[in-house]
Design a protein around this motif. Structure first.
Motif, short mmCIF file in Angstrom:
data_model
loop_
_atom_site.label_atom_id
_atom_site.label_comp_id
_atom_site.label_asym_id
_atom_site.label_seq_id
_atom_site.Cartn_x
_atom_site.Cartn_y
_atom_site.Cartn_z
N SER A 194 -37.63 12.58 -24.26
CA SER A 194 -37.56 13.45 -25.42
C SER A 194 -38.95 14.07 -25.57
O SER A 194 -39.94 13.34 -25.56
N VAL A 195 -39.03 15.39 -25.68
CA VAL A 195 -40.36 15.99 -25.71
C VAL A 195 -40.67 16.54 -27.09
O VAL A 195 -39.78 16.89 -27.86
N GLU A 196 -41.96 16.61 -27.39
CA GLU A 196 -42.42 17.10 -28.68
C GLU A 196 -43.39 18.24 -28.40
O GLU A 196 -44.47 18.02 -27.85
N PRO A 197 -43.01 19.49 -28.74
CA PRO A 197 -43.90 20.62 -28.43
C PRO A 197 -45.23 20.47 -29.18
O PRO A 197 -45.26 19.96 -30.30
N ILE A 198 -46.31 20.92 -28.55
CA ILE A 198 -47.59 21.00 -29.25
C ILE A 198 -47.96 22.47 -29.36
O ILE A 198 -47.55 23.28 -28.52
N ARG A 199 -48.71 22.81 -30.40
CA ARG A 199 -48.90 24.23 -30.71
C ARG A 199 -50.33 24.70 -30.50
O ARG A 199 -51.28 24.03 -30.90
N GLU A 259 -50.00 20.29 -37.42
CA GLU A 259 -49.44 21.38 -36.61
C GLU A 259 -50.52 22.32 -36.09
O GLU A 259 -50.26 23.11 -35.18
N THR A 281 -49.19 6.26 -33.84
CA THR A 281 -48.97 7.57 -33.23
C THR A 281 -48.33 7.46 -31.85
O THR A 281 -48.16 8.47 -31.17
N ALA A 290 -45.53 6.56 -28.70
CA ALA A 290 -44.12 6.87 -28.42
C ALA A 290 -43.39 5.56 -28.21
O ALA A 290 -43.87 4.67 -27.51
N ASN A 326 -44.48 2.80 -35.11
CA ASN A 326 -45.12 3.78 -35.96
C ASN A 326 -45.55 3.21 -37.31
O ASN A 326 -46.30 3.84 -38.04
N VAL A 348 -48.29 8.70 -24.93
CA VAL A 348 -48.04 10.03 -25.47
C VAL A 348 -48.58 11.14 -24.57
O VAL A 348 -47.86 12.10 -24.26
N TYR A 349 -49.83 11.05 -24.16
CA TYR A 349 -50.44 12.12 -23.39
C TYR A 349 -50.48 11.77 -21.91
O TYR A 349 -50.47 10.59 -21.52
#
Ligand SMILES: *Cc1c(COP(=O)(O)O)cnc(C)c1O
Length: 464
Positions: free
Chosen positions: A16-21, A45, A57, A59, A265, A413-414
């Motif tokens: 499952s991916v979480e976009p970063i902005r 954000e 923080t 996953a 979390n 996460v990264y």
């Protein structure tokens, strides 16, 4: 590992991916000014790579999510509690297990139960919430790290250790005033550095001799176990789980923020052996956290933790995690960026005092550097320096022992390309370090001021 290959890969694939902005530098300049130069006051954000904390923080795994589906939300005696309790007891061997919503709640319950005004609570180094909760009781929080723990550039295997000679003096000179001794594993505020089993056992022996209980602040017990396996030869062939058990066997109790090595979390616990203290702590817990079989958590949180504690002890995971951090450290060291050596368990700490000698502590060099990393690269870290620790309980200011920027890695996460980007951003700021200006604090709350303080840039802007 039985493989001819050297590349250490992420020991997971992504479901499952979480976009970063992305934002522009001009946008970040405006956002930083609006946030009063306090990265805590930025919206997430607007952050590209968020290394503010490794707390809560991470996953979760599919096994944790599956566990959550069987969460039992009964108010009292839920199945989920018994699974949580069994996991914590299996790993720690401690008798009474009280869930709490996070680490500081466990601290407040413990200190609210056994610490009184005028007491002294020694530690290798207290974390900020631990210190604040002790001081809130009118007691003093005393840091007794080994001297090498305060020399960022020095490489030593266990810089998180407690200065046992200093502890012995403290216990001898203050009979009746030390209700307990704490050991933070790994030593977060001291650079994420591990504590050896030899040091743990030395602290235990002293505490036994003086009749004072020893408690672990065990947020990163699994990472500490991994370092013991790597660096203390007699433990090389022992599993992290067995090492963790040996660590906890030294202790009479523990406070845990399960937002770290609980791989979840939210969550935490207070665990302790003494029946009388446990009885009083339970009553204290009920006042603010809830009934002792849920302690401020949902049943599904307890399930995620019961699985997470073991996942944190997985060797493939620990190897990847510690290696990611070491890899960033190597990139920075090669570029001449001063960091705390060697890299610790959950973070890389940049030594802002060494990097920015033109900024005095009163201009908050590490805080300014954390702002510059955001401005230039959208990276958010956290200052561990004179903003966090400069204010004394009597209201006066004293520069912190070290001026650090902590880049804490969320768990699982990264990926490596994120780490390569990070290294590039830090090199970019380092190349322009002489242009970085200091800050003035224009608003400061009395307690834990770093969370909400506001600043102004001195000398015409952060990066001139
Ligand atoms: C995070 C942390 C705490 C406090 O835990 P919270 O879950 O943030 O309340 C205490 N001690 C150490 C060493 C920590 O890293």
């Amino acid at each position: 590992m039985d493989t001819p290959f050297k590349t250490i890969i992420e020991p997971f694939r992504i479901k499952s991916v979480e976009p970063i902005r992305f934002t522009t530098r001009a946008e970040r300049a405006a956002l930083l000014t609006a946030a009063g130069y306090n990265p805590f006051l930025l919206r997430a954000e607007h952050v590209l790579i968020d290394l503010l904390t490794d707390s809560g923080t991470g996953a979760m795994s599919k096994h944790q999510w599956a566990g959550m589906m069987r969460g039992d939300e009964s108010y009292a005696g839920a199945d989920s509690f018994y699974r949580f309790e069994a996991a914590v007891r299996d790993i720690t061997g401690l008798k009474h297990i009280l869930p709490t919503h996070q680490g500081r709640a466990a601290e407040r319950v413990l200190f609210g139960t056994v610490v009184n005004a005028g007491d002294i609570v020694p530690s290798n180094t207290h974390f900020d919430t631990t210190r604040a909760n002790i001081e809130a009781r009118g007691a003093s929080a005393l840091d007794l790290p080994v001297p090498e723990g305060r020399q960022p550039a020095l490489r030593a295997p266990f810089k998180g250790n407690m200065d046992l000679a200093a502890l012995e003096r403290c216990l001898a000179e203050n009979p009746g005033r030390v209700p307990l001794v704490m050991l933070t594993i790994t030593n977060n505020s001291g650079g994420g550095q591990p504590v050896s089993l030899a040091n743990l056992r030395g602290a235990r022996d002293l505490c036994r001799r003086f009749g004072v209980p020893l408690f672990l602040d065990c947020c990163r017990f699994a990472e500490n176990a991994w370092f013991i396996k790597q660096r203390e030869p007699e433990w090389a062939a022992v599993t992290p789980l067995e090492i963790a058990r040996a660590m906890f066997a030294c202790a009479d109790g523990a406070t845990m923020s399960a937002k770290k090595d609980g791989m979840a979390n939210i969550g935490g616990f207070l665990a302790l052996n003494d029946d009388g203290w446990a009885e009083r702590a339970k009553n204290n817990l009920i006042l603010t956290e809830g009934f002792p079989t849920y302690g401020g958590l949902a049943g599904y949180d307890l399930e995620a933790l019961a699985v997470g504690f073991y996942e944190a002890l997985d060797e493939d995971y620990l190897r990847y995690r510690i290696r990611s951090i070491e890899y960033l450290g190597e990139q920075l060291t090669a570029a001449g960026v001063p960091i705390v050596q060697p890299t610790g368990g959950h973070a890389v700490y940049i030594d802002a005092k060494a990097m920015l000698p033109h900024l005095p502590p009163g201009e908050y060099p590490a805080w300014a550097l954390s702002c510059a990393l955001y401005l230039e690269g959208g990276v958010r870290g956290v200052e561990i320096g004179s903003v966090m620790f400069g204010r004394q309980p009597d209201g006066t200011e004293k520069p912190a022992a070290m001026e650090l920027v902590r880049l804490a890695f969320p768990r699982r996460v990264y990926t490596q390309s994120h780490v390569d980007y990070l290294a590039e951003v830090i090199r970019h700021v380092h190349a322009r370090r002489e242009r970085l200006r200091g800050l003035r604090m224009v608003h400061a709350p009395a307690v834990l001021r770093h969370f909400t303080a506001r600043f102004e840039a001195l000398g015409g802007g952060l990066m001139t």
